[in-house]
Write a protein that holds these residues in place. Structure first.
Motif, PDB file in Angstrom:
ATOM      1  N   LYS A 137       0.834  -1.212   0.000  1.00 40.37           N
ATOM      2  CA  LYS A 137       0.000   0.000   0.000  1.00 40.37           C
ATOM      3  C   LYS A 137       0.864   1.255   0.000  1.00 40.37           C
ATOM      4  N   PRO A 138       0.478   2.217  -0.816  1.00 40.19           N
ATOM      5  CA  PRO A 138       1.227   3.476  -0.843  1.00 40.19           C
ATOM      6  C   PRO A 138       1.330   4.055   0.563  1.00 40.19           C
ATOM      7  N   ARG A 139       2.465   4.627   0.857  1.00 44.18           N
ATOM      8  CA  ARG A 139       2.699   5.110   2.221  1.00 44.18           C
ATOM      9  C   ARG A 139       3.945   5.988   2.223  1.00 44.18           C
ATOM     10  N   LYS A 140       3.896   7.032   3.026  1.00 48.52           N
ATOM     11  CA  LYS A 140       5.125   7.776   3.286  1.00 48.52           C
ATOM     12  C   LYS A 140       5.380   7.691   4.778  1.00 48.52           C
ATOM     13  N   ALA A 141       6.317   6.857   5.172  1.00 41.71           N
ATOM     14  CA  ALA A 141       6.548   6.633   6.606  1.00 41.71           C
ATOM     15  C   ALA A 141       6.884   7.951   7.295  1.00 41.71           C
ATOM     16  N   LYS A 142       6.366   8.103   8.496  1.00 41.52           N
ATOM     17  CA  LYS A 142       6.650   9.323   9.264  1.00 41.52           C
ATOM     18  C   LYS A 142       8.126   9.462   9.562  1.00 41.52           C
ATOM     19  N   THR A 143       8.795   8.336   9.675  1.00 36.80           N
ATOM     20  CA  THR A 143      10.221   8.375  10.015  1.00 36.80           C
ATOM     21  C   THR A 143      11.099   8.639   8.790  1.00 36.80           C
ATOM     22  N   ALA A 144      10.493   8.701   7.609  1.00 35.59           N
ATOM     23  CA  ALA A 144      11.289   9.016   6.415  1.00 35.59           C
ATOM     24  C   ALA A 144      11.580  10.515   6.401  1.00 35.59           C
ATOM     25  N   LYS A 145      12.841  10.859   6.112  1.00 36.60           N
ATOM     26  CA  LYS A 145      13.223  12.274   6.022  1.00 36.60           C
ATOM     27  C   LYS A 145      13.186  12.659   4.551  1.00 36.60           C
ATOM     28  N   ILE A 146      12.098  13.300   4.162  1.00 38.84           N
ATOM     29  CA  ILE A 146      11.912  13.647   2.752  1.00 38.84           C
ATOM     30  C   ILE A 146      12.018  15.158   2.614  1.00 38.84           C
ATOM     31  N   SER A 147      12.981  15.608   1.820  1.00 38.93           N
ATOM     32  CA  SER A 147      13.140  17.055   1.629  1.00 38.93           C
ATOM     33  C   SER A 147      11.852  17.665   1.080  1.00 38.93           C
ATOM     34  N   LYS A 148      11.573  18.868   1.532  1.00 43.32           N
ATOM     35  CA  LYS A 148      10.403  19.566   1.000  1.00 43.32           C
ATOM     36  C   LYS A 148      10.584  19.899  -0.469  1.00 43.32           C
ATOM     37  N   LYS A 149      11.801  19.900  -0.904  1.00 41.89           N
ATOM     38  CA  LYS A 149      12.080  20.204  -2.309  1.00 41.89           C
ATOM     39  C   LYS A 149      12.067  18.952  -3.186  1.00 41.89           C
ATOM     40  N   ALA A 150      11.731  17.806  -2.614  1.00 46.53           N
ATOM     41  CA  ALA A 150      11.630  16.577  -3.424  1.00 46.53           C
ATOM     42  C   ALA A 150      10.224  16.473  -4.010  1.00 46.53           C
ATOM     43  N   LYS A 151      10.141  15.860  -5.195  1.00 51.25           N
ATOM     44  CA  LYS A 151       8.833  15.659  -5.836  1.00 51.25           C
ATOM     45  C   LYS A 151       8.533  14.171  -5.924  1.00 51.25           C
ATOM     46  N   LEU A 152       7.450  13.769  -5.275  1.00 49.51           N
ATOM     47  CA  LEU A 152       7.097  12.347  -5.290  1.00 49.51           C
ATOM     48  C   LEU A 152       5.851  12.118  -6.135  1.00 49.51           C
ATOM     49  N   GLY A 153       5.879  11.057  -6.950  1.00 49.95           N
ATOM     50  CA  GLY A 153       4.748  10.725  -7.804  1.00 49.95           C
ATOM     51  C   GLY A 153       3.583  10.140  -7.020  1.00 49.95           C
ATOM     52  N   ILE A 191      15.624  11.211   1.742  1.00 50.41           N
ATOM     53  CA  ILE A 191      15.516  11.724   0.373  1.00 50.41           C
ATOM     54  C   ILE A 191      15.905  13.197   0.383  1.00 50.41           C
ATOM     55  N   GLU A 192      16.947  13.525  -0.353  1.00 51.90           N
ATOM     56  CA  GLU A 192      17.499  14.888  -0.293  1.00 51.90           C
ATOM     57  C   GLU A 192      16.801  15.842  -1.284  1.00 51.90           C
ATOM     58  N   ASP A 193      17.281  17.065  -1.337  1.00 52.31           N
ATOM     59  CA  ASP A 193      16.662  18.120  -2.147  1.00 52.31           C
ATOM     60  C   ASP A 193      16.582  17.774  -3.633  1.00 52.31           C
ATOM     61  N   ASN A 194      15.478  18.194  -4.231  1.00 50.87           N
ATOM     62  CA  ASN A 194      15.298  18.131  -5.685  1.00 50.87           C
ATOM     63  C   ASN A 194      15.271  16.714  -6.250  1.00 50.87           C
ATOM     64  N   VAL A 195      15.107  15.739  -5.391  1.00 50.81           N
ATOM     65  CA  VAL A 195      14.910  14.372  -5.888  1.00 50.81           C
ATOM     66  C   VAL A 195      13.524  14.280  -6.518  1.00 50.81           C
ATOM     67  N   GLU A 196      13.422  13.531  -7.628  1.00 44.62           N
ATOM     68  CA  GLU A 196      12.103  13.259  -8.230  1.00 44.62           C
ATOM     69  C   GLU A 196      11.897  11.755  -8.289  1.00 44.62           C
ATOM     70  N   ILE A 197      10.742  11.322  -7.821  1.00 44.64           N
ATOM     71  CA  ILE A 197      10.423   9.891  -7.830  1.00 44.64           C
ATOM     72  C   ILE A 197       9.091   9.703  -8.539  1.00 44.64           C
ATOM     73  N   GLY A 198       9.058   8.753  -9.492  1.00 37.47           N
ATOM     74  CA  GLY A 198       7.868   8.547 -10.318  1.00 37.47           C
ATOM     75  C   GLY A 198       6.740   7.826  -9.592  1.00 37.47           C
ATOM     76  N   ILE A 211      14.232   9.189 -10.197  1.00 31.98           N
ATOM     77  CA  ILE A 211      13.883   7.768 -10.290  1.00 31.98           C
ATOM     78  C   ILE A 211      12.524   7.686 -10.974  1.00 31.98           C
ATOM     79  N   GLY A 212      12.389   6.758 -11.928  1.00 34.36           N
ATOM     80  CA  GLY A 212      11.175   6.683 -12.740  1.00 34.36           C
ATOM     81  C   GLY A 212      10.003   6.002 -12.058  1.00 34.36           C
ATOM     82  N   ASN A 213       9.094   5.478 -12.872  1.00 36.24           N
ATOM     83  CA  ASN A 213       7.893   4.806 -12.388  1.00 36.24           C
ATOM     84  C   ASN A 213       8.158   3.324 -12.138  1.00 36.24           C
TER      85      ASN A 213
END
Lengths: 328, 328, 328
Positions: B94-110, B121-128, B145-147
């Protein structure tokens, strides 16, 4: 610990004994200093008994022309190793489940376990008593780990793995990742789903950054008492027998079976679907492309010789068939 | 799933069919039990059809003297693999973003991504879309990272990396660490800054504990459909073509180019600045020190033979130039 | 940066200079585009000066028939590398101790350190000034790390390790795991306790997924300025000298000593208790089974040749002793 006590523990006879001095450390024969104990196991090293600064040494036979206190035992090297275990006991790690560890509610943990910071344990994992799981280790679902195991930091154990008792896994190793199997379709490699698992029996030790792949069907199995050195690769459906030694950077390809009490020296490669019987030694860097069904020592590692000389040999080696055909 | 249904899916003819039994598992021919389906792909294994306890088997030609239910298909092995995909579907994550994951606000997640516990996940990362990132994975800035990718636990992807769609990376692998490049100054090795990157195209699978170094300039590139086994090393500025297979513990040195549809068997080494054309197979443990510009099979892995015999051979091998010079 | 400025920094003479253009990037000679600077270091590559789209190139001697702006310097390649350092400065990482880092209260941290997310630092660890520890790194107790080090994500450093200044360790490497040592008792392998440590001196760089084992007694030591490539294995009690290069997938067995200024090429293996003197080069894939006490180039890697040809050679190679005995 004093000399008389050490002699007593190892059932050793004291030679050159004058005073019941305290032994405060262990050391190799040349690095030893006052208070240290060391050992001499090979007759050709006897002369070192006169040079060492150790307070005492384990020996097999008294070295008569050396003044040093000697404890005469059956196996000086083993006595030395066992004394280390006594003088430097493993420090106790207090049972703990770190708050930062993510442990599934469906996991079952035994008594006195230590779960370090930032460990992730998935559903239906079972962990036995007294087992230590260091930080950053990931344990996939349905995995079972026995009693008295030590899993060092940053180990990955994929799902469905079965691990026995007293197993040690060093940092960076990856257990039960997918086997390397594809079938061809339309000129492309299609992934073969790997639904088998990995079984690691009692008293196995696995070094750092080792990889052991899960079976396609059935099991990849490492039998009891086997020891695996760093950076070794064990492919899907491999069977490694009991009390076998795999030295660093060995690679064993899919479905091969290695017997009991074998030694595969460093950087050995074994092709797929090979059978190696019990009590086989393979020398370093050798490749095994055929079954070995008789105990013995096998190998063909090519050793480094002067490059200029090797280039001349290679000239003839690469013409060997022509030279012999022509000549005879 | 019942036999008639399986026969229908794979467009197979039933042989010895009596009753539409249910198939409840898959197995290798010798481990099979009641309810399992298996396969026989090689004529020399036909005899096993009489020994197996499987309920049915895929075959290419009916095995007339065996009572077992047989499903006759063009490619029994591939039918078997595809049936596994059907009977053992990948469990849904199931799709999920764990609370303990450190995801930059500048990252884009699909959409529908899964970001496990303790991912960084650092700045300007893009994940499909639909991509799964398991725990303890580190993704450096500017990486794309793609789809439909799966990144298993404990992967490190350094900055600026480009990863396509449907890429799988197993645990412990390190993508885009600095290439091994130094220049000499005052008798010392000075680090050459690596400002290039790594590109991994669609449908690549990367095994466990693999290392792929970033380019000094430009790109290290793994082209689409290529599969890389555990503990393989790919150096800076290497190009690996499409649909190529790199078996475990292969090492490819800097700036070498491997073609399409090649197979480099286990523990092969390729020197730097080498070009290997398309459709080349290198046998296990071989070293490639010269360009290979013609498709074919190449190799010179030295296989393990009895050590006592090898030592005698080595005696003559190391004198080969003298012996031939003297003799002729 | 403009051309005149670059020429000034590197004390270079301008050739074909017309206008003080701005250099906006660096590139290899064939990938270069308008605004880039590149270099030509080998006379045989001179012709590329006419093909490149670079705005300027570093050269050793002016290439007279090429129109491109040339900066004539003593060492074009080194000038190019140094310009990269200037044009692409390492981005500044602001000192920080992440809240998610578990840092023992008994650890001592220097000034301006960066401790990333999910780092674990145990008791009595000491870390010098300006050192950067990236996420998921584990540092065991009593370990000392000097100033200006970079420890990339997911490194494990076991207890008691001593690391100097300006040391770089790439992701996935494991420092000071137990050496691979057992003694026999009752037909079983008993673990020899490893109470020694690992010492890594100043200016050492360690690649990705490297393993360096702790000594049984005393120290495993990597001396200053030595560079170690990915997936290399260094066993217990090994000594590697100063300014030595260990290329990828090298393995060095227990207690061996490698000198200063050596190069061990890719996939080289060194047996245990071997001594290699200073200034020795071992060619790729070679195994070293005897001491090398004289500087020079050594090797015997067997290179890939056509498989069909190799099989014929092998036929004679494996009969070499018989053939020569018979013949003479």
């Amino acid at each position: 610990m004093r000399l008389l006590k050490i002699a007593e523990i190892f059932n050793g006879k004291l030679y050159n004994f004058k005073e019941d001095k305290e032994i405060t450390g262990v050391s190799s024969i040349l690095s030893a200093k006052e208070g240290d104990i060391s050992f001499i196991s090979e007759p050709k090293l006897k002369a070192l008994a006169k040079k060492t600064k150790a307070t005492a040494i384990f020996v097999k036979e008294p070295i008569e022309d050396a003044d040093i206190v000697q404890i005469v035992v059956e196996n000086p090297q083993v006595a030395f190793y066992k004394l280390i275990d006594i003088l430097y006991p493993e420090e106790e790690i207090k049972p703990r489940k770190a708050k930062t560890a993510k442990i599934s509610k469906k996991a079952k943990l035994g008594e006195n376990v230590y779960i370090g910071d930032y460990v992730v344990i998935e559903d239906n994992v079972e962990i036995g008593n007294n087992t230590i799981i260091h930080p950053f280790t990931y344990i996939g679902k349905n995995t079972k780990i026995g009693n008295d195991c030590i899993i060092y930091p940053r180990v990955t154990i994929y799902k469905d793995t079965i691990i026995g008792n007293r197993v040690i896994i060093h940092s960076g190793s990856v257990i039960a990742s997918d086997g390397f199997g594809y079938y061809q379709e339309d000129g492309k490699h299609k992934k073969i789903k790997h639904i088998g698992k990995v079984v690691i029996e009692d008293d196995v030790e696995i070094g750092a950054n080792v990889t052991i792949d899960r079976a396609m069907l059935d099991e990849t199995i490492i039998k009891k008492g086997t020891k695996i050195d760093n950076l070794t690769m064990i492919a899907h459906n491999v069977q490694v027998g009991e009390n076998t030694i795999l030295v660093s950077q060995v690679g064993i390809a899919g479905s091969s079976k290695i017997g009991n009490n074998c030694i595969l020296a460093g950087q050995v490669g074994v092709a797929d679907h090979i059978k190696i019987t019990d009590n086989v030694i393979i020398t370093a860097k050798s490749g095994v492309g055929k079954d070995i069904l008789k105990a013995g020592v096998y190998g063909s590692g090519i050793n480094a010789i002067e490059w200029s000389r090797w280039k001349k040999i290679l000239f003839y080696l690469y013409r060997l068939n022509e030279l012999f055909k022509k000549g005879r």
